[in-house]
Design a protein around this motif. Structure first.
Motif, mmCIF file in Angstrom:
data_model
loop_
_atom_site.group_PDB
_atom_site.id
_atom_site.type_symbol
_atom_site.label_atom_id
_atom_site.label_comp_id
_atom_site.label_asym_id
_atom_site.label_seq_id
_atom_site.Cartn_x
_atom_site.Cartn_y
_atom_site.Cartn_z
ATOM 1 N N THR A 272 1.659 11.919 -11.877
ATOM 2 C CA THR A 272 2.164 13.114 -12.880
ATOM 3 C C THR A 272 2.907 13.853 -13.277
ATOM 4 O O THR A 272 3.444 14.105 -13.809
ATOM 5 C CB THR A 272 0.886 14.578 -12.103
ATOM 6 N N ARG A 273 3.785 13.610 -12.149
ATOM 7 C CA ARG A 273 5.354 14.427 -11.999
ATOM 8 C C ARG A 273 5.518 13.271 -13.275
ATOM 9 O O ARG A 273 6.741 14.579 -14.036
ATOM 10 C CB ARG A 273 5.819 14.727 -10.776
ATOM 11 N N TYR A 274 6.620 11.847 -12.915
ATOM 12 C CA TYR A 274 6.834 10.857 -13.452
ATOM 13 C C TYR A 274 5.695 10.899 -15.098
ATOM 14 O O TYR A 274 6.764 11.663 -16.211
ATOM 15 C CB TYR A 274 6.583 9.626 -13.495
ATOM 16 N N ASN A 275 4.663 11.438 -15.578
ATOM 17 C CA ASN A 275 3.973 11.657 -16.773
ATOM 18 C C ASN A 275 5.334 12.808 -17.684
ATOM 19 O O ASN A 275 4.962 13.093 -19.024
ATOM 20 C CB ASN A 275 2.930 11.799 -16.572
ATOM 21 N N SER B 235 1.153 -0.688 0.347
ATOM 22 C CA SER B 235 -0.170 -0.027 0.278
ATOM 23 C C SER B 235 0.856 0.919 -0.203
ATOM 24 O O SER B 235 0.043 2.361 -0.684
ATOM 25 C CB SER B 235 -0.843 -0.032 1.226
ATOM 26 N N GLU B 236 2.032 1.571 0.631
ATOM 27 C CA GLU B 236 2.813 1.965 0.778
ATOM 28 C C GLU B 236 4.075 2.596 -1.121
ATOM 29 O O GLU B 236 2.677 3.964 -1.064
ATOM 30 C CB GLU B 236 4.248 2.244 1.421
ATOM 31 N N ALA B 237 3.480 1.665 -1.508
ATOM 32 C CA ALA B 237 4.429 1.971 -2.806
ATOM 33 C C ALA B 237 3.618 2.539 -3.671
ATOM 34 O O ALA B 237 3.692 3.098 -4.606
ATOM 35 C CB ALA B 237 4.607 0.971 -3.193
ATOM 36 N N TRP B 238 2.168 2.251 -3.762
ATOM 37 C CA TRP B 238 1.318 2.204 -4.414
ATOM 38 C C TRP B 238 0.372 3.774 -3.882
ATOM 39 O O TRP B 238 0.697 4.765 -4.977
ATOM 40 C CB TRP B 238 -0.453 1.519 -4.517
ATOM 41 N N LYS C 141 1.227 9.661 -5.898
ATOM 42 C CA LYS C 141 1.499 10.793 -5.982
ATOM 43 C C LYS C 141 2.200 11.299 -6.438
ATOM 44 O O LYS C 141 2.121 13.039 -7.286
ATOM 45 C CB LYS C 141 2.552 10.898 -4.612
ATOM 46 N N GLN C 142 3.165 10.254 -7.227
ATOM 47 C CA GLN C 142 4.298 11.110 -8.084
ATOM 48 C C GLN C 142 3.794 11.007 -9.977
ATOM 49 O O GLN C 142 4.784 11.394 -10.792
ATOM 50 C CB GLN C 142 5.252 10.160 -8.038
#
Ligand code: FAD
Length: 375
Positions: free
Chosen positions: A134-137, A123-126, A131-132
Motif C-alpha cells: 500500500t505504501r509503495y502504491n 517467504s520473507e520477501a513475499w 506489508k509494503q
C-alpha cells in the motif's frame, strides 16, 4: 606518428566531425538522434568496435520495467527513499521518452504487465512485499497515475502454468518490447538523421579533441561522448564502472505456451518472458558474482544449468522444451545504481553505468547528456 590512413581518408573521414560518439549501443544512437534533432547540420560520427553493437543493447531481455517491489524495497533500504524514487522516475520517464522517439509498433511494445513471483523459498520477501504494497502504491501514484500500480494476483499463477508459486504481484504499468526490432530501427534512424556509424572501429584511447583507434588511426572532433557502458574502464580507468555478465537462453517455439508478460524472480536476479511463442529466461549472476564480474561474453554451465532447472521446476513444469539460443551480454554496475553523466575532460563527456536497466533509463540518459553538452 605515422597514420594508417591515406591522405584522402585522413582529410575527409578523420577530420570533419563536430561530435564523435564511442559505442553504438542504445545510449550512443539515441544521443546521436537527439543531437541531430536539435542541430540538424551537426557532423556526428559513431565509432563502434563490433560490426554489430557488441555490449548489452542487442543482447538484453527487452523488459520495459521500472521496478519490481522486492527490488525497490532492497534499494530503498540501501540508499534511502529519495535515491530509490529518483531512479524509479528516471526509468518511468525514460520509457515514456523511448516510446515518444520509437513508435510502439516498430519495437513491438506491449503493455502486458510486469510480474514478480515468489515460491516457498522466498517467504520473507513475499511477506515484506505484502506489508509494503500500500505504501509503495502511494509512492507510485503521482508517477503512474494509477491508484494501485502493484496488485496481488497470486490466483493467476496457475493460469500461467507455474509450479510452486506461492505469491504473485503485478505491476500494471510495465511492458516488454522486441530488442532486435528496436535496435534495428535505431540504427536505420540514426543513419537517416545524418550520423555516420563506423563498425569495426575499436577505440583505444580518448583525449580532448582526439580519439585513437587500436591500429593507431586518429579521429578528431570538438566534442566526444563516451557511451561504452561496461567497457568504459578500458578507456577511462578511474570511473566506478564494474562489468556484470548476464546470461540468457531462449527456447524453441512451445505450442500452447501460457506465459505472457515480463516476470521477475528471486529479487530480480532471474527474469523471463514470452517472445514469438518461445520463452526467454535470463539471470543467475547471483550464483557467482565474482565470476560474472567480467567483460568476457562466455556462458557457464553453472548458470545455464540453473536456468534450465528453473524452466523444468517452476516455469514450464512437465513440458519437454529444447533450447534454441544461448548468449550473454555485459552490463555495468557501480557503488550506486544511478548512471554516470559527466564531463570528464574538456569537451569529453560520458554517459555510462546503466545498472542493468538501460532499456528503461537509456533514452532519458541520452537526452540528459546531450542537453548538457555544449555543441
Ligand atoms: C542479459 C541482459 C539482459 C538485460 N535486460 C534488460 C531489460 O530487460 N531491461 C532493461 O531496461 N535493461 C536490460 N539490460 C540492460 C540494458 O541492455 C543496458 O543497460 C543497455 O543496453 C546499455 O546500453 P549502452 O548503450 O549504455 O551500452 P551497450 O549496449 O553495452 O553499448 C556499448 C557499445 O560500446 C561499444 N564499445 C565498447 N568499447 C568500445 C571501444 N573501445 N571502441 C568502440 N566501441 C566500443 C560496444 O561494442 C557496445 O556496442 C540487460 C542487459 C543484459 C546484458
Amino acid at each position: 606518428m605515422k597514420t594508417p590512413f591515406s591522405y584522402w581518408e585522413d582529410q575527409f573521414f578523420a577530420r570533419s566531425w563536430d561530435v564523435i560518439i564511442i559505442g553504438a549501443g542504445l545510449i550512443g544512437m539515441q544521443s546521436a538522434r537527439f543531437l541531430l534533432r536539435n542541430h540538424p547540420s551537426l557532423k556526428v560520427l559513431i565509432l563502434e568496435r563490433g560490426y554489430l553493437p557488441h555490449g548489452a543493447s542487442t543482447r538484453n531481455a527487452g523488459f520495459a520495467c521500472f521496478g519490481s517491489l522486492s527490488e525497490l524495497i532492497a534499494h530503498e533500504e540501501k540508499e534511502g527513499t529519495g535515491p530509490m524514487m529518483d531512479l524509479v522516475r528516471k526509468r518511468y520517464n525514460g520509457l515514456k521518452l523511448l516510446r515518444q522517439t520509437v513508435p510502439d509498433d516498430l519495437m513491438n511494445y506491449e503493455e502486458l504487465g510486469g510480474y514478480e513471483l515468489f515460491t516457498s523459498a522466498d517467504s520473507e520477501a513475499w511477506s515484506d512485499c505484502q506489508k509494503q504494497l500500500t505504501r509503495y502504491n502511494d509512492l507510485m501514484k503521482p508517477l503512474t497515475g494509477l491508484p494501485a500500480t502493484y496488485r496481488l494476483v497470486t490466483e493467476q499463477a496457475s493460469s500461467f502454468g507455474f509450479n510452486g508459486v506461492t505469491g504473485l504481484i503485478q505491476n500494471q504499468a510495465e511492458g516488454q518490447l522486441d530488442t532486435g526490432k528496436l535496435m534495428h530501427f535505431l540504427w536505420m534512424e540514426t543513419t537517416r538523421s545524418g550520423a555516420m556509424i563506423l563498425g569495426g572501429a575499436p577505440v583505444q584511447s580518448v583525449q580532448s579533441g582526439v580519439v585513437t583507434l587500436s591500429d593507431g588511426g586518429r579521429f578528431y572532433a570538438g566534442t566526444i561522448l563516451v557511451t561504452t557502458n561496461a567497457f568504459t574502464r578500458q578507456l577511462l580507468p578511474s570511473l566506478d564502472v564494474v562489468p556484470g555478465r548476464g546470461q540468457v537462453l531462449v527456447t524453441d517455439p512451445i505450442p500452447g505456451l501460457k506465459v505472457r508478460g515480463a516476470f521477475h524472480y528471486e529479487d530480480g536476479y532471474y527474469y523471463f518472458r514470452d517472445v514469438g511463442g518461445r520463452l526467454l529466461l535470463g539471470g543467475g549472476r547471483n550464483l557467482d558474482f565474482k565470476a560474472e564480474e567480467t567483460t568476457d561474453f562466455a556462458l557457464t554451465d553453472l548458470v545455464q544449468n540453473r536456468l534450465k532447472h528453473l524452466l523444468k521446476s517452476v516455469i514450464l513444469p512437465g513440458k519437454e522444451v529444447t533450447i534454441g539460443y544461448q548468449w550473454s551480454g555485459i552490463m555495468a554496475f557501480g557503488a550506486e545504481k544511478a548512471p554516470i553523466i559527466a564531463e570528464v575532460d574538456r569537451n569529453v563527456w560520458v554517459a555510462v553505468r546503466m545498472s542493468g536497466m538501460g532499456v528503461a533509463i537509456g533514452t532519458g540518459v541520452a537526452k540528459e547528456v546531450t542537453d548538457l553538452m555544449k555543441v
